[in-house]
Design an enzyme around this catalytic site. Structure first.
Site, PDB file in Angstrom:
ATOM      1  N   GLY A  89       6.795   0.604   5.097  1.00 25.77           N
ATOM      2  CA  GLY A  89       6.838   0.670   6.545  1.00 25.77           C
ATOM      3  C   GLY A  89       5.552   1.302   7.067  1.00 25.77           C
ATOM      4  CG  ASP A  91      -0.373   0.047  12.235  1.00 32.14           C
ATOM      5  OD1 ASP A  91      -1.530  -0.207  11.843  1.00 32.14           O
ATOM      6  OD2 ASP A  91       0.175  -0.545  13.172  1.00 32.14           O
ATOM      7  CB  ILE A  92      -3.872   0.697   9.196  1.00 34.66           C
ATOM      8  CG1 ILE A  92      -4.903   0.421   8.086  1.00 34.66           C
ATOM      9  CG2 ILE A  92      -4.472   1.553  10.323  1.00 34.66           C
ATOM     10  CD1 ILE A  92      -5.934  -0.618   8.461  1.00 34.66           C
ATOM     11  CB  THR A  93      -2.488   5.155   6.027  1.00 31.61           C
ATOM     12  OG1 THR A  93      -2.849   6.534   5.978  1.00 31.61           O
ATOM     13  CG2 THR A  93      -2.076   4.697   4.637  1.00 31.61           C
ATOM     14  CE1 TYR A  94     -10.559   6.421   2.493  1.00 32.09           C
ATOM     15  CE2 TYR A  94      -9.762   8.623   3.048  1.00 32.09           C
ATOM     16  CZ  TYR A  94     -10.615   7.793   2.332  1.00 32.09           C
ATOM     17  OH  TYR A  94     -11.519   8.341   1.452  1.00 32.09           O
ATOM     18  CG  HIS A  95      -4.057   6.125   0.230  1.00 33.93           C
ATOM     19  ND1 HIS A  95      -3.370   7.095   0.919  1.00 33.93           N
ATOM     20  CD2 HIS A  95      -3.215   5.066   0.131  1.00 33.93           C
ATOM     21  CE1 HIS A  95      -2.165   6.639   1.216  1.00 33.93           C
ATOM     22  NE2 HIS A  95      -2.051   5.409   0.760  1.00 33.93           N
ATOM     23  CG  PHE A 174       3.553  12.711   0.380  1.00 38.61           C
ATOM     24  CD1 PHE A 174       2.478  13.570   0.163  1.00 38.61           C
ATOM     25  CD2 PHE A 174       4.553  12.655  -0.592  1.00 38.61           C
ATOM     26  CE1 PHE A 174       2.400  14.350  -0.984  1.00 38.61           C
ATOM     27  CE2 PHE A 174       4.481  13.428  -1.741  1.00 38.61           C
ATOM     28  CZ  PHE A 174       3.398  14.282  -1.936  1.00 38.61           C
ATOM     29  CB  ALA A 175      -1.585   9.985   1.973  1.00 37.00           C
ATOM     30  CB  CYS A 191      -0.187   6.029  11.632  1.00 32.58           C
ATOM     31  SG  CYS A 191      -0.371   6.834  10.033  1.00 32.58           S
TER      32      CYS A 191
END
Length: 233
Positions: A89, A91-95, A174-175, A191
């Site tokens: 679930g 939106d967009i995220t960065y790792h 989680f990040a 997000c």
């Protein structure tokens, strides 16, 4: 009900490799649950918690908007980053390096059957961990994740979350930004939330670097306590 959790630290690992590994553990638990129902068995299902640090990667959840990624393919290469559309679930995220990513792959039927409660406990795990560093982190109503200075013009996100669940089995997670290069967040609308800043633990504490292992131990301790679980050997 099996309340033991196998915790594994994968170190630095490619996102796609880790995703495939998550999927294999996820499918293993799902298949065991299906077999239990079909054959009227009562075999206990395993629970896993993976810690990992990824090379630069942007991921877009099922409900995400691709326009929240502000880089084209050549710019991604320039930033030594990759992009994946994934099945969680959000939106967009960065790792990326300096960020602790946690993937609980657990059968919630071993604990409780409530996805909302699951997400709130993940947030609470991070909040309790940050409290040990003197930070007053909070949940933000209607926005999954962990924040600082909620309700002020200085609200900033320190931990993103996005999960998938099927038959009460979870994956993704989680990040938490610990020593993250925050410049990489400039290339997305994190997000899908505009006009909100992102921060990292080392920035908040005014330190160059926080030991990742130390933070992982605190996260693990609070996770096990909140889920009333034990670490399996």
């Amino acid at each position: 009900m099996n309340k033991e959790i196998k915790v594994a630290d994968l170190g630095q690992k490619d996102y796609k490799e880790t995703w495939d590994f998550q999927e294999s553990l996820f499918e293993e638990i799902l298949n065991l649950k299906i077999r239990n129902r079909r054959e009227s068995l009562n075999l206990s299902t395993p629970n896993h918690f993976l810690f990992v640090e990824h090379p630069h990667v942007y991921t877009l959840g099922k409900s995400g908007d691709l326009s929240n990624l502000l880089l084209d393919e050549s710019q991604l290469k320039e930033k030594k980053a990759v992009f994946y559309k994934i099945n969680r679930g959000g939106d967009i995220t960065y790792h990326g390096p300096g960020q602790i990513v946690g993937y609980p792959i657990i059968d919630l039927e071993n604990f409780f059957t409530d996805i909302h409660k699951y997400l709130r406990l993940l947030e609470e795990m991070v909040i309790l961990t940050l409290k040990e560093y003197g930070l007053n982190a909070e949940q933000s109503k209607g926005e999954t994740g962990v924040w600082l200075d909620v309700g002020t013009p200085f609200a900033r996100k320190i931990c993103a979350m996005g999960v998938r669940a099927s038959r009460w089995v979870t994956m993704h997670g989680f990040a938490l930004n610990v020593n993250a290069d925050l410049g990489y967040f400039d290339h997305i609308v994190p997000c899908g939330i505009k006009d909100k800043a992102v921060t990292s633990l080392n920035v908040e504490l005014g330190k160059k670097e926080i030991p990742l292992q130390e933070v992982k131990q605190k996260l693990k301790k609070h996770f096990l306590e909140l889920f009333e679980a034990e670490e399996s050997n």
